[in-house]
Write a protein that holds these residues in place. Structure first.
Motif, PDB file in Angstrom:
ATOM      1  N   LEU A 205       0.851  -1.192   0.000  1.00 16.19           N
ATOM      2  CA  LEU A 205       0.000   0.000   0.000  1.00 16.19           C
ATOM      3  C   LEU A 205       0.883   1.236   0.000  1.00 16.19           C
ATOM      4  O   LEU A 205       1.718   1.412   0.892  1.00 16.19           O
ATOM      5  N   SER A 206       0.730   2.079  -1.012  1.00 19.43           N
ATOM      6  CA  SER A 206       1.546   3.284  -1.140  1.00 19.43           C
ATOM      7  C   SER A 206       0.848   4.478  -0.512  1.00 19.43           C
ATOM      8  O   SER A 206      -0.375   4.476  -0.325  1.00 19.43           O
ATOM      9  N   ILE A 207       1.628   5.501  -0.216  1.00 22.41           N
ATOM     10  CA  ILE A 207       1.095   6.674   0.465  1.00 22.41           C
ATOM     11  C   ILE A 207       0.068   7.416  -0.384  1.00 22.41           C
ATOM     12  O   ILE A 207      -0.755   8.176   0.130  1.00 22.41           O
ATOM     13  N   ASP A 208       0.091   7.190  -1.702  1.00 20.16           N
ATOM     14  CA  ASP A 208      -0.905   7.820  -2.571  1.00 20.16           C
ATOM     15  C   ASP A 208      -2.207   7.026  -2.631  1.00 20.16           C
ATOM     16  O   ASP A 208      -3.114   7.350  -3.403  1.00 20.16           O
ATOM     17  N   GLY A 209      -2.303   5.978  -1.831  1.00 27.11           N
ATOM     18  CA  GLY A 209      -3.518   5.181  -1.782  1.00 27.11           C
ATOM     19  C   GLY A 209      -3.562   4.049  -2.777  1.00 27.11           C
ATOM     20  O   GLY A 209      -4.538   3.297  -2.823  1.00 27.11           O
ATOM     21  N   ARG A 210      -2.510   3.894  -3.575  1.00 25.74           N
ATOM     22  CA  ARG A 210      -2.466   2.803  -4.545  1.00 25.74           C
ATOM     23  C   ARG A 210      -2.102   1.490  -3.849  1.00 25.74           C
ATOM     24  O   ARG A 210      -1.230   1.456  -2.981  1.00 25.74           O
ATOM     25  N   LEU A 211      -2.760   0.430  -4.236  1.00 25.92           N
ATOM     26  CA  LEU A 211      -2.523  -0.885  -3.655  1.00 25.92           C
ATOM     27  C   LEU A 211      -2.061  -1.835  -4.753  1.00 25.92           C
ATOM     28  O   LEU A 211      -2.739  -2.007  -5.770  1.00 25.92           O
ATOM     29  N   THR A 212      -0.902  -2.448  -4.562  1.00 22.66           N
ATOM     30  CA  THR A 212      -0.361  -3.422  -5.508  1.00 22.66           C
ATOM     31  C   THR A 212      -0.301  -4.777  -4.825  1.00 22.66           C
ATOM     32  O   THR A 212       0.281  -4.908  -3.745  1.00 22.66           O
ATOM     33  N   VAL A 213      -0.901  -5.768  -5.430  1.00 23.67           N
ATOM     34  CA  VAL A 213      -0.970  -7.107  -4.858  1.00 23.67           C
ATOM     35  C   VAL A 213      -0.448  -8.095  -5.902  1.00 23.67           C
ATOM     36  O   VAL A 213      -0.637  -7.896  -7.107  1.00 23.67           O
ATOM     37  N   GLY A 214       0.233  -9.139  -5.455  1.00 26.06           N
ATOM     38  CA  GLY A 214       0.764 -10.102  -6.407  1.00 26.06           C
ATOM     39  C   GLY A 214       0.855 -11.508  -5.871  1.00 26.06           C
ATOM     40  O   GLY A 214       1.034 -11.728  -4.663  1.00 26.06           O
TER      41      GLY A 214
ATOM     42  N   ASP B 244     -11.843  -4.760  -1.663  1.00 21.44           N
ATOM     43  CA  ASP B 244     -12.862  -4.924  -0.630  1.00 21.44           C
ATOM     44  C   ASP B 244     -12.236  -5.009   0.760  1.00 21.44           C
ATOM     45  O   ASP B 244     -12.753  -4.439   1.727  1.00 21.44           O
ATOM     46  N   THR B 245     -11.118  -5.702   0.865  1.00 20.30           N
ATOM     47  CA  THR B 245     -10.485  -5.889   2.175  1.00 20.30           C
ATOM     48  C   THR B 245      -9.952  -4.580   2.738  1.00 20.30           C
ATOM     49  O   THR B 245     -10.065  -4.320   3.942  1.00 20.30           O
ATOM     50  N   LEU B 246      -9.375  -3.733   1.881  1.00 23.48           N
ATOM     51  CA  LEU B 246      -8.798  -2.469   2.351  1.00 23.48           C
ATOM     52  C   LEU B 246      -9.694  -1.270   2.085  1.00 23.48           C
ATOM     53  O   LEU B 246      -9.323  -0.130   2.413  1.00 23.48           O
ATOM     54  N   GLY B 247     -10.854  -1.507   1.481  1.00 22.84           N
ATOM     55  CA  GLY B 247     -11.794  -0.416   1.289  1.00 22.84           C
ATOM     56  C   GLY B 247     -11.297   0.669   0.363  1.00 22.84           C
ATOM     57  O   GLY B 247     -11.544   1.856   0.591  1.00 22.84           O
ATOM     58  N   VAL B 248     -10.585   0.294  -0.689  1.00 18.77           N
ATOM     59  CA  VAL B 248     -10.100   1.274  -1.659  1.00 18.77           C
ATOM     60  C   VAL B 248     -10.792   1.014  -2.994  1.00 18.77           C
ATOM     61  O   VAL B 248     -11.256  -0.101  -3.266  1.00 18.77           O
ATOM     62  N   PRO B 249     -10.902   2.032  -3.865  1.00 20.35           N
ATOM     63  CA  PRO B 249     -11.537   1.829  -5.174  1.00 20.35           C
ATOM     64  C   PRO B 249     -10.761   0.804  -6.002  1.00 20.35           C
ATOM     65  O   PRO B 249      -9.528   0.742  -5.935  1.00 20.35           O
ATOM     66  N   VAL B 250     -11.490   0.036  -6.814  1.00 23.22           N
ATOM     67  CA  VAL B 250     -10.831  -0.984  -7.623  1.00 23.22           C
ATOM     68  C   VAL B 250      -9.860  -0.353  -8.612  1.00 23.22           C
ATOM     69  O   VAL B 250      -8.865  -0.976  -9.011  1.00 23.22           O
ATOM     70  N   GLU B 251     -10.117   0.904  -8.999  1.00 24.90           N
ATOM     71  CA  GLU B 251      -9.203   1.574  -9.931  1.00 24.90           C
ATOM     72  C   GLU B 251      -7.839   1.819  -9.311  1.00 24.90           C
ATOM     73  O   GLU B 251      -6.860   2.039 -10.033  1.00 24.90           O
ATOM     74  N   ASP B 252      -7.755   1.787  -7.987  1.00 28.19           N
ATOM     75  CA  ASP B 252      -6.492   2.029  -7.299  1.00 28.19           C
ATOM     76  C   ASP B 252      -5.758   0.736  -6.955  1.00 28.19           C
ATOM     77  O   ASP B 252      -4.766   0.753  -6.221  1.00 28.19           O
ATOM     78  N   VAL B 253      -6.248  -0.387  -7.470  1.00 36.00           N
ATOM     79  CA  VAL B 253      -5.641  -1.685  -7.166  1.00 36.00           C
ATOM     80  C   VAL B 253      -5.044  -2.280  -8.440  1.00 36.00           C
ATOM     81  O   VAL B 253      -5.683  -2.281  -9.496  1.00 36.00           O
ATOM     82  N   THR B 254      -3.828  -2.774  -8.337  1.00 39.68           N
ATOM     83  CA  THR B 254      -3.182  -3.499  -9.427  1.00 39.68           C
ATOM     84  C   THR B 254      -2.806  -4.881  -8.923  1.00 39.68           C
ATOM     85  O   THR B 254      -2.118  -5.006  -7.901  1.00 39.68           O
ATOM     86  N   PHE B 255      -3.266  -5.907  -9.627  1.00 32.65           N
ATOM     87  CA  PHE B 255      -2.919  -7.280  -9.251  1.00 32.65           C
ATOM     88  C   PHE B 255      -1.959  -7.838 -10.288  1.00 32.65           C
ATOM     89  O   PHE B 255      -2.196  -7.738 -11.494  1.00 32.65           O
ATOM     90  N   SER B 256      -0.859  -8.416  -9.824  1.00 36.71           N
ATOM     91  CA  SER B 256       0.152  -9.001 -10.705  1.00 36.71           C
ATOM     92  C   SER B 256       0.159 -10.518 -10.538  1.00 36.71           C
ATOM     93  O   SER B 256       0.007 -11.027  -9.427  1.00 36.71           O
ATOM     94  N   LEU B 257       0.356 -11.213 -11.652  1.00 35.84           N
ATOM     95  CA  LEU B 257       0.408 -12.676 -11.621  1.00 35.84           C
ATOM     96  C   LEU B 257       1.306 -13.165 -12.741  1.00 35.84           C
ATOM     97  O   LEU B 257       1.885 -12.388 -13.497  1.00 35.84           O
ATOM     98  N   GLY B 258       1.448 -14.494 -12.845  1.00 32.22           N
ATOM     99  CA  GLY B 258       2.168 -15.085 -13.964  1.00 32.22           C
ATOM    100  C   GLY B 258       3.649 -14.795 -13.987  1.00 32.22           C
ATOM    101  O   GLY B 258       4.245 -14.661 -15.058  1.00 32.22           O
ATOM    102  N   ASP B 259       4.273 -14.719 -12.829  1.00 37.43           N
ATOM    103  CA  ASP B 259       5.714 -14.454 -12.736  1.00 37.43           C
ATOM    104  C   ASP B 259       6.270 -15.344 -11.635  1.00 37.43           C
ATOM    105  O   ASP B 259       5.810 -15.285 -10.490  1.00 37.43           O
ATOM    106  N   SER B 260       7.263 -16.168 -11.980  1.00 41.76           N
ATOM    107  CA  SER B 260       7.795 -17.119 -10.999  1.00 41.76           C
ATOM    108  C   SER B 260       8.477 -16.425  -9.824  1.00 41.76           C
ATOM    109  O   SER B 260       8.738 -17.068  -8.796  1.00 41.76           O
TER     110      SER B 260
END
Length: 744
Positions: free
Chosen positions: A456-465, A485-501
């Protein structure tokens, strides 16, 4: 633009949708770099025997052809000393490309041509001459049924079917109403739109960056590390987008091995992509022949269930599926005998394909139930309700939840089942015979161990992987929703990363366990971040949260609110700024609560209602309506969930009426190895599809209460169609696919 909050349980369009429709999403064969070489596989033409001679001189004489790898000149790798098995491999000795001169199946890769361009490599591959010494082969299951054997725990840990309960054979003989029939299902091939490919980028330091079409980047990374004796940081596997897989990407396929072999030997970047024809040379749904015998009293109460299955495997691995177990689980019956055997053939090892085992085993059971209902003069829905299982008799356990009764009720109401005339050939639309059929579906609700990281960044952006995959199921989207939903932030502020070993550990994406497993890890990682940011919020000067506990606040809209007084809140960014924290990072490992889960049987259920119209003169079948009622626990995104069920229904339609990999027994080769002759449903084949989700609460399966929906959509569909065809025509076809020649 105002940012939106899309809580769990609400529809949200795919967050990766724009990248896919605009071409920004890149797939395994689309990554490139200057000087990339192209490899083309030369496929063998016999089913069994040995290579007498390989002549690659014409190919090597072409300018721009760098190498032709064969068993005679391939470099030595660790794998050739020991048969390393990948995580999804069945017991036995995995196929090792270019290992020696032995031919184990038709289409086996016998050489790899590497050239400067794809066109040149294709032409050069056509110039490689191979001479064989053939040996007798056997690729027909039925002709080798007498050689069937029962795999046991010594065969890779396979659990045999549950032990018999009661006295099934005696009870069957005494039963007033009996059905004893044989059902068969053919070989099917996965055929995703994106064919298997591997692009291996060779770094100056020798480190390999591999873009592979896979359902498990870490499975491939471990496989390559062991096979080529590489350090863990010597190879990185990436697969951000997958154009369908259906199980074909669970195991590393042979093009991955060949591409890495060539890249390491030539110290150049190499791409190897398979053709559509070569997609028929590895993995498939196994052919099965099944006997189902049901005995019941005159009122339809089940007295005996006997389900025996024979399936094919290769000569070098024992591939097993849970085909018969469902028959001891789905209905209440005190006398049950289940049996499962394998026949080894000169084919490549079968491979998990959407709802492996269940889709063929439940097909046979549900057709037999329909036959029993007809013989007993009982409505097929009434028969199923009469024998409804309130408890898993296989393991003597309660179900963690089971809303199958609601599936039957709501599905029947939506379909209009009460208007069905039970007499075959009694319902018509002009020259079309109308048939209504029903079947039940079931699939396991499983959770695997998985990890995730949240920042979670200070600008409210959430990156999950997490190192999971998205094979088109909507993983990107649902994980974004869970995190938001868990952190109560807009979905536009969430980035989910996958597919990387390199991302936190995840199981392969399969078995409908991704949301259950990875979703639980995402939730847990975000909860750890939530706890930390809450502590910062309590310390903000004049904070209304100073005396509150975590249980007394709500996270929503990027703020932390007092639950009883939502106007009193602290923003997440203010809390972090006041605490002098630029970012908060947490990683979590979600481990299934086996002590709790193992007390229950955990399954998703469905009820599938189908209408068909059969041309009385031509025998052509059209599926005009399908209603599928699903009990899959908590539905996290109805939009992506419905998409999964729709895909399963369409595939079930193909399974019932079209799909079959046709084997020429003389050549030992699948002959319809293209999408012109391997028929799958198209838009014109698909009628009205209606999906409804039954409300179901389950606090056992995982912290999210979701059971997974990727597999359940296909289970039962083929049986419902077959049952509808019988109702329309009065003719029972037990051999899939039900083509018009069989109807006539």
């Amino acid at each position: 633009m105002t940012k939106s909050s899309t809580p769990l349980g609400e529809p949200l369009g795919r967050v990766d949708g724009r990248a896919k429709v605009t071409g920004q999403a890149k797939y395994a064969a689309e990554f490139s770099e200057p000087g990339l070489l192209h490899g083309v596989v030369v496929s063998g033409t016999i089913a069994r025997g040995r290579i007498k001679k390989i002549d690659a001189s014409e190919a090597l004489a072409l300018p721009g052809v760098l190498h032709v790898f064969t068993h005679e000149n391939r470099p030595h790798v660790a794998w050739f000393d020991r048969s390393y098995r990948d995580e999804d491999a069945p017991s036995g000795s995995p196929f090792r490309p270019l290992y020696d001169d032995e031919i184990l199946f038709s289409g086996q890769p016998v050489a790899l041509v590497v050239a400067q361009t794809l066109e040149l490599a294709l032409h050069a591959a056509s110039l490689v001459r191979v001479e064989y010494k053939t040996q007798p082969h056997e690729t027909e299951l039925r002709s080798r049924r007498q050689e069937a054997y029962a795999p046991g725990k010594d065969k890779g840990g396979f659990e045999p079917p549950p032990k018999p309960r009661g006295h099934a054979d005696k009870a069957f003989e005494r039963a007033a109403v009996k059905v004893d029939a044989e059902y068969s299902t053919p070989v099917e091939h996965h055929n995703p739109m994106e064919m298997h490919a591997s692009t291996v980028l060779h770094g100056n330091d020798g480190v390999l960056t591999v873009h592979d079409k896979t359902q498990g980047v870490q499975n491939c990374q471990k496989y390559l590390s062991r096979v080529f004796n590489l350090p863990k940081d010597g190879v990185r596997v990436l697969s951000p987008f997958v154009g369908g897989a259906f199980g074909s990407g669970l195991r590393p396929q042979y093009q991955l091995f060949l591409a890495v072999l060539a890249a390491r030997e030539l110290k150049r970047s190499v791409r190897v992509a398979l053709t559509r024809q070569q997609m028929f040379t590895f993995g498939h749904r196994p052919e099965t022949v099944q006997r189902v015998a049901l005995g019941a009293s005159s009122d339809g109460t089940l007295q005996a269930i006997i389900h025996e299955a024979v399936a094919e495997t290769s000569r070098f691995e024992d591939y097993v599926e849970i085909i018969v177990n469902w028959s001891g689980l789905l209905y209440q019956c005190d006398n049950v005998r289940l049996d499962y055997k394998l026949v080894a053939l000169d084919n490549y090892t079968p491979l998990d394909m959407r709802a492996p085992g269940a889709v063929v085993g439940v097909y046979a059971l549900e057709c037999a139930m329909d036959e029993l209902a007809h013989k007993a003069g009982i409505d097929p829905l009434e028969l199923r309700l009469k024998n409804y299982a309130e408890r898993d008799q296989n393991e003597d356990k309660p179900f963690s939840s089971k809303e199958l009764r609601a599936c039957y009720r709501q599905g029947a109401e939506r379909f209009g089942w009460a208007g069905r005339n039970p007499t075959p050939r009694s319902m018509r639309d002009g020259k079309q015979l109308i048939g209504w059929g029903l079947a039940t579906g079931i699939w396991e609700a499983m959770q695997q161990q998985a990890s995730a990281r949240a920042v979670l960044s200070i600008d409210g952006r959430l990156t999950v992987g997490s190192a999971t995959s998205d094979i088109g199921t909507g993983t990107y989207t649902v994980m974004t929703q869970i995190a938001a939903d868990t952190l109560g932030v807009p979905v536009e502020d969430v980035t989910f990363s996958l597919g990387d070993s390199l991302l936190p550990t995840s199981p392969v994406e399969g078995g409908s366990w991704t949301v259950s497993s990875v979703g639980s890890a995402v939730k847990l990682a975000c909860e750890k971040v939530r706890a930390r940011v809450f502590e910062l919020a309590r310390k903000v000067e004049g904070s209304p949260l100073a005396k509150a506990s975590l249980e007394e606040v709500t996270f929503a809209g990027g703020r932390i609110h007092l639950s009883g007084e939502p106007s009193r809140s602290v923003s997440i960014t203010d809390a972090m700024r006041h605490g002098g924290v630029l970012s908060l990072e947490e990683e979590a490992l979600a481990i299934p609560n086996l002590a709790k889960q193992n007390q229950y049987t955990r399954c998703a259920h469905s009820a599938v209602f189908v209408e068909v119209k059969v041309d009385e003169a031509l025998g052509t079948v059209r599926v005009t309506r399908v209603v599928s009622a699903i009990a899959g626990g908590r539905v996290l995104n109805p939009q992506t969930a419905r998409s999964q069920i729709l895909g399963g229904i369409v595939w079930g339609l193909g399974m019932a009426l079209q799909e079959e990999s046709a084997m020429d027994p003389k050549l030992g080769r699948f002959m319809n190895h293209n999408l012109a002759e391997y028929h799958v449903p198209v838009n014109a084949d698909v009628g009205e599809l209606d999906v409804l989700f039954v409300e179901e609460h389950d606090d056992v399966v995982n912290p999210l209460g979701a059971k997974g929906l990727g597999e359940i959509g296909i289970v039962g569909v083929a049986a419902a169609i077959a049952n509808a065809i019988f109702h329309a025509t009065g003719k029972r076809v037990r051999d899939l696919p039900i083509t018009l020649d069989k109807v006539l």
